[in-house]
Design an enzyme around this catalytic site. Sequence first.
Site, short mmCIF file in Angstrom:
data_model
loop_
_atom_site.label_atom_id
_atom_site.label_comp_id
_atom_site.label_asym_id
_atom_site.label_seq_id
_atom_site.Cartn_x
_atom_site.Cartn_y
_atom_site.Cartn_z
N LYS A 228 0.89 -1.18 0.09
CA LYS A 228 0.17 -0.08 -0.04
C LYS A 228 1.00 1.32 0.08
O LYS A 228 1.90 1.14 0.71
CB LYS A 228 -0.92 -0.09 1.22
CG LYS A 228 -1.72 -0.98 1.39
CD LYS A 228 -3.06 -1.29 0.43
CE LYS A 228 -3.84 -2.22 0.34
NZ LYS A 228 -5.04 -2.37 -0.53
N ASP A 256 -0.29 -0.07 -4.37
CA ASP A 256 -1.85 0.03 -4.47
C ASP A 256 -2.00 1.33 -3.67
O ASP A 256 -1.77 1.53 -2.47
CB ASP A 256 -2.75 -1.01 -3.65
CG ASP A 256 -4.00 -0.95 -3.69
OD1 ASP A 256 -4.67 0.22 -4.24
OD2 ASP A 256 -4.92 -1.73 -3.33
N GLU A 282 -1.97 0.36 -8.49
CA GLU A 282 -3.60 0.16 -8.39
C GLU A 282 -4.21 1.36 -7.96
O GLU A 282 -3.76 1.84 -7.01
CB GLU A 282 -3.43 -1.23 -7.72
CG GLU A 282 -5.06 -1.72 -7.33
CD GLU A 282 -5.24 -3.06 -6.35
OE1 GLU A 282 -6.14 -3.15 -5.67
OE2 GLU A 282 -4.00 -3.65 -6.45
N GLU A 308 -11.54 -2.75 -8.63
CA GLU A 308 -12.21 -3.17 -7.38
C GLU A 308 -13.33 -2.41 -6.90
O GLU A 308 -14.15 -3.01 -6.41
CB GLU A 308 -11.22 -3.28 -6.24
CG GLU A 308 -10.67 -2.09 -5.42
CD GLU A 308 -9.87 -2.51 -4.31
OE1 GLU A 308 -10.33 -2.30 -3.21
OE2 GLU A 308 -8.73 -2.62 -4.50
N ASP A 331 -14.23 -7.33 -8.77
CA ASP A 331 -14.54 -7.76 -7.32
C ASP A 331 -15.76 -8.42 -7.38
O ASP A 331 -16.80 -8.13 -7.93
CB ASP A 331 -14.59 -6.39 -6.52
CG ASP A 331 -14.91 -6.75 -5.05
OD1 ASP A 331 -14.04 -6.48 -4.33
OD2 ASP A 331 -15.96 -7.16 -4.73
N HIS A 358 -9.70 -8.69 -7.37
CA HIS A 358 -9.29 -8.16 -6.12
C HIS A 358 -9.82 -9.03 -5.06
O HIS A 358 -10.95 -9.75 -5.33
CB HIS A 358 -10.04 -6.53 -6.02
CG HIS A 358 -10.14 -6.39 -4.49
ND1 HIS A 358 -11.66 -6.25 -3.91
CD2 HIS A 358 -9.26 -5.91 -3.70
CE1 HIS A 358 -11.12 -6.03 -2.65
NE2 HIS A 358 -10.02 -5.56 -2.46
#
Length: 446
Positions: A228, A256, A282, A308, A331, A358
Amino acid sequence: MAHPAHPPDARPTVTAVEVHDVRFPTSDHLDGSDAMNPDPDYSAAYVVLRTDRGPDGHGFAFTIGRGNDVTAAAIGALRPYLLGRPAPRTAADLAALHRDLTHDSQLRWLGPEKGVVHMAAGAVVNAAWDLAATAAGLPVWEFLSRMSPEELVSLVDFRHLTDALTPDEALALLRAAEPGRAARAARLRAEGYPAYTTSPGWLGHDDATLVRLARQAVADGFGQIKLKVGADPGDDVRRLALARAAVGPGLRIALDANQRWDVPEALRRLAELAPYDPYWIEEPTSPDDVLGHAAVRAGQPVPVATGEHGANRVLFKQLLQAGAVDFVQIDAARVAGVNDNVAVLLLAAKYGVPVCPHAGGVGLCELVQHLAMFDYVAVSGTLENRVVEYVDHLHEHFTHPVAVRAGRYAAPTAPGFSARMRPESLAAHRYPDGPVWQDRKDTRRA
């Protein structure tokens, strides 16, 4: 002579729609923490379709805490379409249910085809697929993969898609993939489906935890991890440098940003991170900003992934038409269930863009593995550049949890959608009166 309660050819009927607000206090340890969602409590607005005979159907919409009750209420608003309805068994049944739930003009107005009401429809549609596949004695990936190309095309609502994908084009794609289905299904059972892990990369982890879990991912056989980013710029560079040193030059590291950046900031930040060879970035900006994603993709070298939070099949169509993505991320519980995701898989196949779903959350790994495996067997026909997210928590609450071995998802064998929570987990984590939440309330008062 006594008559049977039901004629021999009578279909089971949906007799009850149970809805549960189920929440897990994952914010205690910052599992799932990222730049936009710092303290999620992974939750499920969980639905059970009860029938008078035969199996029930289980499904859910995933949320991160507050608002789970709103989603549960939206699922409850769909009861009139379900009570007394013959239990869905066939592609035609499942297409009709999806159409009824998403075409109600007054409920559709609340979206249209996005947000809480659309996620509620997805929870019910997925529960119906669980019911139908269970009745057929097959896992959902195999239940889908055994449908004819014509049946699969019938599942999709092509309204607003035909400028990018027509039913005839979808049929041709599916017919072209049909001859290799059996061989790919056999390979899937033998080898599994590639996974990557996000467990090392939560923003709440300190540096030592990041390094330890990154090394563990390599030892566990994963070929990709995810970090992240999107908080402090210096922290992002430092953490990525630590991860790269921990795993070496050959392992893929995806990033992400969880929608944190405006487009100009995304370009600046990615220029700083690019020397560490990120595999993708992402959600670099708003999930609805098709042109923004296209600008990020065109303006720097790191490939772009998103989806997602893609609300519906039309947004995915636009992302593909605009050349805005290198990886499509579906998703299982954001759009209106399996039917919408079949549409997205077909769109991605038409444009030649790999789908890397995801997962994580609560139950999302359990669901989305089926969609990825169906894509491989019956739609795209390839594993090239395909990988499914994996996060190692909360699986113990499901009756048939995912099995990941040597960095690969094992193909599910149990009938259904792997969506069924253990009754004791539902009872313990019911919000706000389940024991887990009552204990927390008592602790706070002490």
